[in-house]
Design a protein around this motif. Structure first.
Motif, short mmCIF file in Angstrom:
data_model
loop_
_atom_site.label_atom_id
_atom_site.label_comp_id
_atom_site.label_asym_id
_atom_site.label_seq_id
_atom_site.Cartn_x
_atom_site.Cartn_y
_atom_site.Cartn_z
N ASP A 319 0.82 -1.22 0.04
CA ASP A 319 0.05 0.03 0.16
C ASP A 319 0.87 1.32 0.08
N GLU A 320 1.96 1.23 0.74
CA GLU A 320 2.82 2.34 0.83
C GLU A 320 3.57 2.60 -0.47
N SER A 323 0.92 3.94 -3.22
CA SER A 323 0.50 5.33 -2.86
C SER A 323 1.84 6.25 -3.22
N ARG A 324 2.78 5.86 -3.06
CA ARG A 324 3.90 6.64 -3.73
C ARG A 324 4.17 6.56 -5.25
N PRO A 327 -0.10 7.67 -6.93
CA PRO A 327 -0.96 8.42 -6.18
C PRO A 327 -2.11 8.65 -6.70
N CYS A 330 -6.68 3.59 -5.64
CA CYS A 330 -7.31 3.08 -4.39
C CYS A 330 -6.81 1.35 -4.53
#
Length: 374
Positions: A319-320, A323-324, A327, A330
């Motif tokens: 997830d990290e 997200s990077r 961006p 979901c």
């Protein structure tokens, strides 16, 4: 509703809940896959600008991928030459009106882009390939291979000699011989020819992009001889629930409750075998398009039990990273990986997990090829 179809619906309704399954997830699975335009990273900037104008490209959250509009003037479109997999569409090198022709050098033509379903681009990016890596695309699709090649050989441009200090190799594998031949033809239209030519490579390393056609369940194959690898992308055959729902390969009439379990056993074997091809510190990204945990989380959980005392593994956060890298996308975390789901995004379904081989603990680990347990 046929009994098999009823069982399929009941299984997933029990997992995702009646409301989400019937009102959100099932309608999303029935929709056509959304395609993004993934620009060929080996095109010079001026050619990319031409494509951007003609196809009205708009940036997405996925690196290198764009929303697009087909030119209203048909001769200005690049014709589709391969739509055998509805998720990945490949285009011809030329179009009827080729006003960008003066930008190309003789013999240096490349297909300018592919049209790809976004989750394939995400999992290829999640491998975090860098220049100089030795990488195995164990179940290559063409799209994933293009993403990986663009990262490994990022300093290579169409029409230019390979850099003198170029390092790294990409091995593209497809088990079925006919598909392997087609994959090679597809990538020859997308990659600079010097990456494929042993005469253009340096210091006797052979071609930088190599094609193999081996079953990942067999010992002493060509993929092993070209290893070990820093990174492996592994998307083994799976129960493609979206394709079954839409009628592919006999549709839900061929589904049975045992199908995910049988498929999961094969995936576990392939993933276990892939570990023997990794360097210490190397990473493997495992992914499937199946909705059942038997072809997702359970494969990773069982792998850890199987390799205890042989490999020291670590599950890397997904997830990290997403997200990077992406961006706004979901991504639903699971116990052992993450989901990209079509009711939350316009892509998927796709389960994927990132594993790092920290340390070999088996006897003879200094020469792992002698102890491969296939």
């Amino acid at each position: 509703m046929a009994p098999t179809a009823g069982g399929w619906h009941a299984l997933h309704e029990g997992r995702f809940g009646e409301e989400r399954w019937s009102s959100e997830l099932l309608p999303a699975l029935e929709r056509d896959s959304e395609h993004l335009c993934f620009l060929n990273p080996f095109l010079p900037a001026d050619e990319q600008e031409v494509i951007s104008r003609d196809y009205n490209l708009e940036v997405t959250c996925i690196p290198g991928a764009f929303h697009f509009e087909l030119p209203s003037d048909v001769p200005r479109r690049f014709p589709i030459v391969d739509a055998s997999d509805e998720r990945h569409l490949f285009v011809h090198l030329y179009r009827e009106e080729r006003h960008e022709l003066e930008l190309r050098g003789p013999g240096e033509e490349l297909a300018p882009f592919t049209l790809a379903e976004g989750s394939s681009l995400v999992v290829a990016s999640a491998l975090q390939v860098e220049e100089g890596d030795s990488v195995l695309d164990a179940c290559a699709t063409g799209v994933t291979s293009l993403v990986l090649a663009g990262a490994i050989f990022q300093r290579c441009q169409r029409g230019q000699a390979l850099p003198q200090d170029l390092q790294g190799r990409l091995v593209c594998n497809e088990m079925v011989k006919a598909k392997a031949s087609h994959l090679q033809q597809t990538l020859q239209s997308l990659l600079p020819w010097r990456l494929l030519d042993p005469q253009a490579s340096l210091a006797g390393h052979g071609p930088r992009v190599v094609f193999t056609s081996v079953d990942m369940a067999t010992p002493s194959n060509a993929a092993e001889r070209l290893g070990p690898y820093d990174k492996i992308l592994l998307g083994p055959p799976c129960t493609d629930d979206k394709a079954l729902l839409r009628g592919a390969a006999g549709g839900l009439t061929r589904w049975s409750p045992s199908m995910p379990k049988v498929s999961g056993e094969r995936q576990l074997k392939w993933l276990h075998n892939a570990l023997w091809l990794l360097r210490e510190g190397g990473t493997v990204v495992f992914f499937t398009r199946a909705l059942s945990p038997d072809e997702g989380d359970h494969v990773i959980q069982r792998l850890f039990r199987r390799v205890e005392g042989v490999f020291d593994l670590k599950v890397l956060a997904v997830d990290e990273l997403v997200s990077r890298l992406v961006p706004g996308l979901c991504c639903e975390s699971t116990d052992w990986g993450a989901w990209i789901m079509p009711d939350k995004t316009s892509f998927g379904p796709m389960f994927f997990s990132r594993l790092q081989l920290l340390r070999r603990m088996h006897v003879g680990c200094e020469s792992p090829s002698k102890f491969m347990q296939f």
